[in-house]
Scaffold this motif. Structure first.
Motif, PDB file in Angstrom:
ATOM      1  N   GLU A 144     121.907 -13.302 -53.907  1.00 29.55           N
ATOM      2  CA  GLU A 144     122.167 -12.812 -55.058  1.00 29.55           C
ATOM      3  C   GLU A 144     121.612 -11.296 -55.094  1.00 29.55           C
ATOM      4  N   VAL A 145     122.328 -10.522 -55.864  1.00 22.74           N
ATOM      5  CA  VAL A 145     121.782  -9.137 -55.919  1.00 22.74           C
ATOM      6  C   VAL A 145     121.540  -8.967 -57.641  1.00 22.74           C
ATOM      7  N   ARG A 146     120.439  -8.650 -57.871  1.00 20.45           N
ATOM      8  CA  ARG A 146     119.943  -8.187 -59.481  1.00 20.45           C
ATOM      9  C   ARG A 146     119.910  -6.640 -59.616  1.00 20.45           C
ATOM     10  N   ILE A 147     120.309  -6.404 -60.834  1.00 19.15           N
ATOM     11  CA  ILE A 147     120.304  -5.003 -60.976  1.00 19.15           C
ATOM     12  C   ILE A 147     119.297  -4.652 -62.176  1.00 19.15           C
ATOM     13  N   VAL A 148     118.325  -3.501 -62.025  1.00 20.37           N
ATOM     14  CA  VAL A 148     117.413  -2.927 -63.044  1.00 20.37           C
ATOM     15  C   VAL A 148     117.814  -1.606 -63.488  1.00 20.37           C
ATOM     16  N   LEU A 149     118.234  -1.471 -64.453  1.00 17.49           N
ATOM     17  CA  LEU A 149     118.425   0.146 -64.911  1.00 17.49           C
ATOM     18  C   LEU A 149     117.017   0.477 -65.927  1.00 17.49           C
ATOM     19  N   ALA A 150     116.538   1.531 -65.624  1.00 18.08           N
ATOM     20  CA  ALA A 150     115.454   2.139 -66.271  1.00 18.08           C
ATOM     21  C   ALA A 150     115.555   3.595 -66.680  1.00 18.08           C
ATOM     22  N   ALA A 151     115.686   3.956 -68.179  1.00 13.12           N
ATOM     23  CA  ALA A 151     116.040   5.377 -68.620  1.00 13.12           C
ATOM     24  C   ALA A 151     115.162   5.520 -69.797  1.00 13.12           C
ATOM     25  N   ARG A 152     115.476   6.836 -70.269  1.00 15.47           N
ATOM     26  CA  ARG A 152     114.581   7.083 -71.556  1.00 15.47           C
ATOM     27  C   ARG A 152     115.521   6.610 -72.448  1.00 15.47           C
ATOM     28  N   ASN A 153     116.650   6.507 -72.440  1.00 12.06           N
ATOM     29  CA  ASN A 153     117.631   5.792 -73.338  1.00 12.06           C
ATOM     30  C   ASN A 153     119.081   5.472 -72.686  1.00 12.06           C
ATOM     31  N   PHE A 154     119.635   4.694 -73.611  1.00 19.55           N
ATOM     32  CA  PHE A 154     121.263   4.124 -72.856  1.00 19.55           C
ATOM     33  C   PHE A 154     122.000   4.352 -74.040  1.00 19.55           C
ATOM     34  N   SER A 155     123.105   4.966 -73.744  1.00 19.56           N
ATOM     35  CA  SER A 155     124.256   5.294 -74.474  1.00 19.56           C
ATOM     36  C   SER A 155     124.865   3.935 -75.217  1.00 19.56           C
ATOM     37  N   LYS A 156     125.806   3.841 -76.079  1.00 13.64           N
ATOM     38  CA  LYS A 156     126.340   2.615 -76.437  1.00 13.64           C
ATOM     39  C   LYS A 156     127.287   2.254 -75.571  1.00 13.64           C
ATOM     40  N   GLY A 169     129.040 -12.496 -65.272  1.00 14.04           N
ATOM     41  CA  GLY A 169     128.406 -13.372 -64.320  1.00 14.04           C
ATOM     42  C   GLY A 169     127.373 -12.401 -63.657  1.00 14.04           C
ATOM     43  N   LEU A 170     127.333 -11.093 -63.976  1.00 14.73           N
ATOM     44  CA  LEU A 170     126.415 -10.060 -63.104  1.00 14.73           C
ATOM     45  C   LEU A 170     125.015 -10.299 -63.796  1.00 14.73           C
ATOM     46  N   ASP A 171     123.990  -9.879 -63.159  1.00 14.28           N
ATOM     47  CA  ASP A 171     122.574  -9.788 -63.606  1.00 14.28           C
ATOM     48  C   ASP A 171     122.127  -8.444 -63.909  1.00 14.28           C
ATOM     49  N   ILE A 172     122.199  -8.010 -64.913  1.00 11.42           N
ATOM     50  CA  ILE A 172     121.663  -6.456 -65.326  1.00 11.42           C
ATOM     51  C   ILE A 172     120.778  -6.445 -66.158  1.00 11.42           C
ATOM     52  N   THR A 173     119.643  -5.847 -66.033  1.00  9.68           N
ATOM     53  CA  THR A 173     118.520  -5.599 -66.948  1.00  9.68           C
ATOM     54  C   THR A 173     118.398  -4.172 -67.247  1.00  9.68           C
ATOM     55  N   CYS A 174     118.376  -3.811 -68.481  1.00  9.65           N
ATOM     56  CA  CYS A 174     118.217  -2.526 -69.147  1.00  9.65           C
ATOM     57  C   CYS A 174     116.580  -2.321 -69.483  1.00  9.65           C
ATOM     58  N   VAL A 175     116.026  -1.557 -69.105  1.00 10.29           N
ATOM     59  CA  VAL A 175     114.827  -0.953 -69.702  1.00 10.29           C
ATOM     60  C   VAL A 175     114.400   0.205 -70.129  1.00 10.29           C
ATOM     61  N   ARG A 176     114.078   0.485 -71.371  1.00  8.27           N
ATOM     62  CA  ARG A 176     114.045   1.666 -71.863  1.00  8.27           C
ATOM     63  C   ARG A 176     112.457   2.206 -71.567  1.00  8.27           C
TER      64      ARG A 176
END
Length: 342
Positions: A144-156, A169-176
């Protein structure tokens, strides 16, 4: 929500700042710091490459590429923007590009990374130690491939897209990543916003339920049966997909095919998204509620005096993959589909 420093007589407000105001650059500062402190945004992850771009006919580069304890690849994308740009689409492209990364390619990339960061380690030995493997297990690597997104903020737009993609079915994490200023001290507030940690189990269950509902509405829900043979002899006939893990474990146990290596392979197998073998005390409340393990019955398997339940969360794709893994690992086992298989 505001953050305060507590003193004896007052609450001192911690001011919100930005990476731009603090003159912190995306790659030279944020990426460099997270590279050596990756647990801040992705626990149990080992960074194996930085600015990875070994793609055919492409000049794109992944900010950080890692692997987790389950030998899944982890694509990590960083932005210092206040809206995250289009990082979710970019990360999906990267995930597709590394989906077929082999063990040898990962070792090579990690070796280059160790050299670049001046770490005196052997790449393959270090990877094996991290994964807890005695030797390379190519078939278990990078499923599997997981995705981690890290940013100052995220748009709607990004959060809405990520929630939908996870539902599909994807595995995406958002970290502020929120920089803060307290006098001369520069702080960083790291906050996982998708999926919410306290709601993770619930969101997984909702995701599985929606998949089942979509399959039922489309009339594509599979109701076929399986038969299992050991050494050419029929072990169990015409059982449902939900029992594929159970009868596999029982067949191996009754034929004395489970040594310590085989047990560890079965114990930590997550082909159906849940750990194949769990003790009663390890089963989460949501797993118990939605009958992912049949805890209302007696334990189904015993190994070295310890009792285990077998996971039951088998859709058609992960059933097929599990069967292939078992037949590759245990050559004496063979599955057959019954009439009516889709």
């Amino acid at each position: 929500m505001a953050i305060y420093q507590l003193s004896n007589d007052e609450l001192v407000s911690v001011e919100t700042t930005s990476f731009e105001v603090e003159q912190l650059k995306e790659r030279q500062d944020i990426q460099r710091l997270l590279r050596t402190n990756i647990a801040a945004i992705s626990e149990e992850t080992l960074v194996i490459a930085e600015e990875y771009g070994h793609f055919v006919d492409s000049n794109r580069r992944i900010d950080l590429l890692g692997i987790d304890k389950n030998a899944n690849l982890v694509v990590i994308e960083l932005k210092r923007d206040d809206d995250g740009g289009h990082m979710e689409l970019q990360a999906i492209r990267y995930a597709a590009m590394v989906a077929n990364l082999t063990w040898e390619q990962a070792v090579s990339a990690y070796g280059d990374f160790l050299t670049q960061t001046e770490q005196d380690l052997d790449a393959q030995s270090s990877l094996l130690d991290f994964l807890g493997w005695d030797s390379p297990q190519e078939d278990d690597f990078g499923k599997e491939v997981r995705i981690v997104l890290a940013a100052r903020n995220f748009s709607k737009e990004i959060t809405t897209s990520v929630l939908w993609l996870n539902d599909m079915g994807l595995d995406i994490t958002c970290v502020r990543l929120n920089p803060l200023r307290l006098g001369e001290r520069l702080l960083l507030n790291v906050e996982q916003i998708i999926p919410l940690p306290e709601a993770l189990d619930y969101q997984i269950e909702v995701r599985h339920k929606k998949r089942e509902e979509r399959a039922a509405r489309s009339g594509s829900k599979d109701r076929s049966v399986l038969s299992l043979f050991v050494g050419g002899e029929l072990f169990e006939k015409d059982f449902k997909k939900s029992d594929v893990g159970l009868f596999t474990v029982l067949a191996l146990a009754q034929n004395n095919l489970i040594d310590e290596d085989a047990f560890q392979f079965l114990r930590h197998n997550k082909t159906c998204s849940f750990q194949l073998l769990k003790k009663r005390e390890e089963i989460k409340a949501t797993e118990d509620k939605y009958k992912k393990y049949r805890t209302h019955l007696e334990p189904e398997f015993t190994y070295q005096g310890q009792e285990y339940y077998v996971a039951r969360n088998w859709g058609l794709p992960n059933t097929k993959r599990f069967m292939e893994e078992i037949q590759n690992r245990f050559s004496s086992l063979r599955f057959e589909w019954g009439v009516g298989c889709l």
